[in-house]
Design a protein around this motif. Structure first.
Motif, PDB file in Angstrom:
ATOM      1  N   ASP A 144       0.822  -1.223   0.000  1.00 35.43           N
ATOM      2  CA  ASP A 144       0.000   0.000   0.000  1.00 35.43           C
ATOM      3  C   ASP A 144       0.853   1.268   0.000  1.00 35.43           C
ATOM      4  O   ASP A 144       0.339   2.366  -0.247  1.00 35.43           O
ATOM      5  CB  ASP A 144      -0.891   0.049   1.259  1.00 35.43           C
ATOM      6  CG  ASP A 144      -1.889  -1.093   1.316  1.00 35.43           C
ATOM      7  OD1 ASP A 144      -2.277  -1.575   0.243  1.00 35.43           O
ATOM      8  OD2 ASP A 144      -2.278  -1.469   2.441  1.00 35.43           O
ATOM      9  N   HIS A 145       2.134   1.139   0.294  1.00 38.34           N
ATOM     10  CA  HIS A 145       2.925   2.346   0.577  1.00 38.34           C
ATOM     11  C   HIS A 145       2.996   3.385  -0.540  1.00 38.34           C
ATOM     12  O   HIS A 145       2.920   4.582  -0.248  1.00 38.34           O
ATOM     13  CB  HIS A 145       4.306   1.958   1.103  1.00 38.34           C
ATOM     14  CG  HIS A 145       4.252   1.690   2.569  1.00 38.34           C
ATOM     15  ND1 HIS A 145       5.167   2.155   3.477  1.00 38.34           N
ATOM     16  CD2 HIS A 145       3.331   1.026   3.295  1.00 38.34           C
ATOM     17  CE1 HIS A 145       4.818   1.781   4.689  1.00 38.34           C
ATOM     18  NE2 HIS A 145       3.716   1.078   4.608  1.00 38.34           N
ATOM     19  N   PRO A 146       3.124   2.990  -1.805  1.00 36.31           N
ATOM     20  CA  PRO A 146       3.160   4.040  -2.840  1.00 36.31           C
ATOM     21  C   PRO A 146       1.896   4.910  -2.820  1.00 36.31           C
ATOM     22  O   PRO A 146       1.979   6.137  -2.919  1.00 36.31           O
ATOM     23  CB  PRO A 146       3.282   3.238  -4.138  1.00 36.31           C
ATOM     24  CG  PRO A 146       3.935   1.952  -3.736  1.00 36.31           C
ATOM     25  CD  PRO A 146       3.398   1.654  -2.361  1.00 36.31           C
ATOM     26  N   ARG A 147       0.752   4.287  -2.678  1.00 33.09           N
ATOM     27  CA  ARG A 147      -0.517   5.040  -2.665  1.00 33.09           C
ATOM     28  C   ARG A 147      -0.628   5.889  -1.383  1.00 33.09           C
ATOM     29  O   ARG A 147      -1.057   7.047  -1.432  1.00 33.09           O
ATOM     30  CB  ARG A 147      -1.674   4.043  -2.794  1.00 33.09           C
ATOM     31  CG  ARG A 147      -3.048   4.649  -2.753  1.00 33.09           C
ATOM     32  CD  ARG A 147      -3.376   5.498  -3.977  1.00 33.09           C
ATOM     33  NE  ARG A 147      -4.647   6.159  -3.781  1.00 33.09           N
ATOM     34  CZ  ARG A 147      -4.896   7.437  -4.044  1.00 33.09           C
ATOM     35  NH1 ARG A 147      -3.954   8.205  -4.571  1.00 33.09           N
ATOM     36  NH2 ARG A 147      -6.073   7.950  -3.811  1.00 33.09           N
ATOM     37  N   ILE A 148      -0.202   5.326  -0.271  1.00 38.69           N
ATOM     38  CA  ILE A 148      -0.224   6.073   0.992  1.00 38.69           C
ATOM     39  C   ILE A 148       0.689   7.299   0.884  1.00 38.69           C
ATOM     40  O   ILE A 148       0.324   8.407   1.289  1.00 38.69           O
ATOM     41  CB  ILE A 148       0.211   5.150   2.166  1.00 38.69           C
ATOM     42  CG1 ILE A 148      -0.927   4.161   2.473  1.00 38.69           C
ATOM     43  CG2 ILE A 148       0.591   5.961   3.399  1.00 38.69           C
ATOM     44  CD1 ILE A 148      -0.523   3.016   3.374  1.00 38.69           C
ATOM     45  N   HIS A 149       1.862   7.083   0.307  1.00 36.25           N
ATOM     46  CA  HIS A 149       2.817   8.181   0.131  1.00 36.25           C
ATOM     47  C   HIS A 149       2.211   9.270  -0.764  1.00 36.25           C
ATOM     48  O   HIS A 149       2.323  10.468  -0.480  1.00 36.25           O
ATOM     49  CB  HIS A 149       4.111   7.636  -0.474  1.00 36.25           C
ATOM     50  CG  HIS A 149       5.170   8.661  -0.646  1.00 36.25           C
ATOM     51  ND1 HIS A 149       5.885   9.190   0.413  1.00 36.25           N
ATOM     52  CD2 HIS A 149       5.634   9.285  -1.756  1.00 36.25           C
ATOM     53  CE1 HIS A 149       6.732  10.081  -0.045  1.00 36.25           C
ATOM     54  NE2 HIS A 149       6.606  10.166  -1.355  1.00 36.25           N
ATOM     55  N   ALA A 150       1.536   8.844  -1.834  1.00 37.16           N
ATOM     56  CA  ALA A 150       0.927   9.821  -2.753  1.00 37.16           C
ATOM     57  C   ALA A 150      -0.143  10.646  -2.044  1.00 37.16           C
ATOM     58  O   ALA A 150      -0.232  11.871  -2.242  1.00 37.16           O
ATOM     59  CB  ALA A 150       0.329   9.092  -3.953  1.00 37.16           C
ATOM     60  N   ILE A 151      -0.927  10.014  -1.192  1.00 33.94           N
ATOM     61  CA  ILE A 151      -1.963  10.764  -0.444  1.00 33.94           C
ATOM     62  C   ILE A 151      -1.283  11.749   0.509  1.00 33.94           C
ATOM     63  O   ILE A 151      -1.656  12.919   0.584  1.00 33.94           O
ATOM     64  CB  ILE A 151      -2.896   9.798   0.317  1.00 33.94           C
ATOM     65  CG1 ILE A 151      -3.743   8.998  -0.675  1.00 33.94           C
ATOM     66  CG2 ILE A 151      -3.789  10.580   1.294  1.00 33.94           C
ATOM     67  CD1 ILE A 151      -4.551   7.875  -0.059  1.00 33.94           C
ATOM     68  N   VAL A 189       7.461   4.499   9.605  1.00 38.18           N
ATOM     69  CA  VAL A 189       6.298   4.004   8.863  1.00 38.18           C
ATOM     70  C   VAL A 189       6.182   2.490   9.033  1.00 38.18           C
ATOM     71  O   VAL A 189       5.098   1.956   9.311  1.00 38.18           O
ATOM     72  CB  VAL A 189       6.418   4.404   7.378  1.00 38.18           C
ATOM     73  CG1 VAL A 189       5.312   3.761   6.554  1.00 38.18           C
ATOM     74  CG2 VAL A 189       6.375   5.930   7.238  1.00 38.18           C
ATOM     75  N   ASP A 190       7.318   1.785   8.900  1.00 41.52           N
ATOM     76  CA  ASP A 190       7.306   0.326   9.064  1.00 41.52           C
ATOM     77  C   ASP A 190       6.900  -0.048  10.482  1.00 41.52           C
ATOM     78  O   ASP A 190       6.173  -1.030  10.697  1.00 41.52           O
ATOM     79  CB  ASP A 190       8.694  -0.264   8.751  1.00 41.52           C
ATOM     80  CG  ASP A 190       9.012  -0.196   7.269  1.00 41.52           C
ATOM     81  OD1 ASP A 190       8.090   0.061   6.468  1.00 41.52           O
ATOM     82  OD2 ASP A 190      10.194  -0.389   6.910  1.00 41.52           O
ATOM     83  N   TRP A 191       7.385   0.714  11.460  1.00 40.99           N
ATOM     84  CA  TRP A 191       7.039   0.398  12.858  1.00 40.99           C
ATOM     85  C   TRP A 191       5.529   0.503  13.078  1.00 40.99           C
ATOM     86  O   TRP A 191       4.920  -0.386  13.694  1.00 40.99           O
ATOM     87  CB  TRP A 191       7.775   1.349  13.821  1.00 40.99           C
ATOM     88  CG  TRP A 191       7.469   1.013  15.252  1.00 40.99           C
ATOM     89  CD1 TRP A 191       8.087   0.062  16.018  1.00 40.99           C
ATOM     90  CD2 TRP A 191       6.453   1.603  16.072  1.00 40.99           C
ATOM     91  NE1 TRP A 191       7.516   0.018  17.260  1.00 40.99           N
ATOM     92  CE2 TRP A 191       6.521   0.954  17.326  1.00 40.99           C
ATOM     93  CE3 TRP A 191       5.510   2.598  15.876  1.00 40.99           C
ATOM     94  CZ2 TRP A 191       5.666   1.273  18.387  1.00 40.99           C
ATOM     95  CZ3 TRP A 191       4.646   2.926  16.928  1.00 40.99           C
ATOM     96  CH2 TRP A 191       4.734   2.264  18.165  1.00 40.99           C
ATOM     97  N   TYR A 192       4.932   1.579  12.566  1.00 41.17           N
ATOM     98  CA  TYR A 192       3.473   1.720  12.737  1.00 41.17           C
ATOM     99  C   TYR A 192       2.741   0.548  12.085  1.00 41.17           C
ATOM    100  O   TYR A 192       1.771   0.029  12.627  1.00 41.17           O
ATOM    101  CB  TYR A 192       2.990   3.065  12.173  1.00 41.17           C
ATOM    102  CG  TYR A 192       3.102   4.184  13.194  1.00 41.17           C
ATOM    103  CD1 TYR A 192       2.103   4.390  14.138  1.00 41.17           C
ATOM    104  CD2 TYR A 192       4.219   4.993  13.230  1.00 41.17           C
ATOM    105  CE1 TYR A 192       2.207   5.388  15.093  1.00 41.17           C
ATOM    106  CE2 TYR A 192       4.341   6.001  14.182  1.00 41.17           C
ATOM    107  CZ  TYR A 192       3.332   6.193  15.112  1.00 41.17           C
ATOM    108  OH  TYR A 192       3.442   7.165  16.073  1.00 41.17           O
ATOM    109  N   ARG A 193       3.218   0.119  10.899  1.00 42.88           N
ATOM    110  CA  ARG A 193       2.520  -0.964  10.204  1.00 42.88           C
ATOM    111  C   ARG A 193       2.721  -2.300  10.917  1.00 42.88           C
ATOM    112  O   ARG A 193       1.794  -3.094  11.050  1.00 42.88           O
ATOM    113  CB  ARG A 193       3.017  -1.054   8.761  1.00 42.88           C
ATOM    114  CG  ARG A 193       2.079  -1.872   7.881  1.00 42.88           C
ATOM    115  CD  ARG A 193       2.677  -2.153   6.527  1.00 42.88           C
ATOM    116  NE  ARG A 193       3.879  -2.955   6.655  1.00 42.88           N
ATOM    117  CZ  ARG A 193       5.121  -2.498   6.436  1.00 42.88           C
ATOM    118  NH1 ARG A 193       5.329  -1.271   6.042  1.00 42.88           N
ATOM    119  NH2 ARG A 193       6.168  -3.273   6.612  1.00 42.88           N
TER     120      ARG A 193
END
Ligand SMILES: CC(C)(COP(=O)(O)OP(=O)(O)OC[C@H]1O[C@@H](n2cnc3c(N)ncnc32)[C@H](O)[C@@H]1OP(=O)(O)O)[C@@H](O)C(=O)NCCC(=O)NCCS
Length: 138
Positions: free
Chosen positions: A9-16, A36-40
């Protein structure tokens, strides 16, 4: 639909995150890949989908009640995604044992008005000029 975030999901999350018009990330180095990885992997990281596309996301820290991120695609604001994601994150924070949630946001933004409408209490400005909001998780 709200679900747990996955690495793909990260590319889309980054774009938002980079596409919002308020609470803009002026210095991208302030958000590290490790965070970001820690939260996920260890905390709360949820995405909202509309017709199979991610339109919003939230991150929260179950250890201290911080809502670290809540961002909606500007084209999809006002459809209830922000509220639904925040409610889901607060439910998880409460289930993890937090009596209170907190966050910071820019003054005079849609987000400030959004949090006030949803019962968050203004604790004044932090050193960096953001408004600190808290909410009791009843
Ligand atoms: C602040 C933010 C998260 C709000 O998200 P949102 O999805 O637009 O918020 P919602 O749609 O849940 O609620 C906003 C208003 O939209 C309207 N709304 C809610 N659901 C709706 C629906 N299904 N149809 C039409 N309108 C609706 C309502 O007026 C609602 O207000 P209410 O909750 O008092 O009823 C979003 O604007 C955003 O990402 N802003 C930019 C980034 C930012 O500042 N993030 C916060 C950083 S701390």
């Amino acid at each position: 639909m709200i679900r747990q975030a996955v690495p793909a999901d990260h590319p889309r999350i980054h774009a938002i995150r980079m596409g919002v018009r308020e609470n803009i990330l002026t210095d991208p180095s302030l958000v590290t890949e490790e965070e970001v990885d820690w939260y996920r992997e260890h905390a709360i990281f949820l995405v909202a989908e509309e017709a199979g596309e991610i339109v919003a996301f939230t991150c929260a820290n179950h250890q201290n009640g911080l809502v670290w991120a809540l961002f909606v695609d500007p084209e999809r604001e006002g459809r209830g995604h922000g509220r639904a994601l925040l409610d889901a994150a607060l439910t998880k924070l409460k289930a993890a044992g937090n009596a209170q949630a907190w966050l910071t946001t820019g003054a005079n933004t849609r987000a400030e008005r959004f949090y006030r409408r949803h019962g968050w209490r203004d604790m004044g400005h932090s050193l960096d000029g953001q408004i600190v909001f808290i909410k009791t998780l009843a």
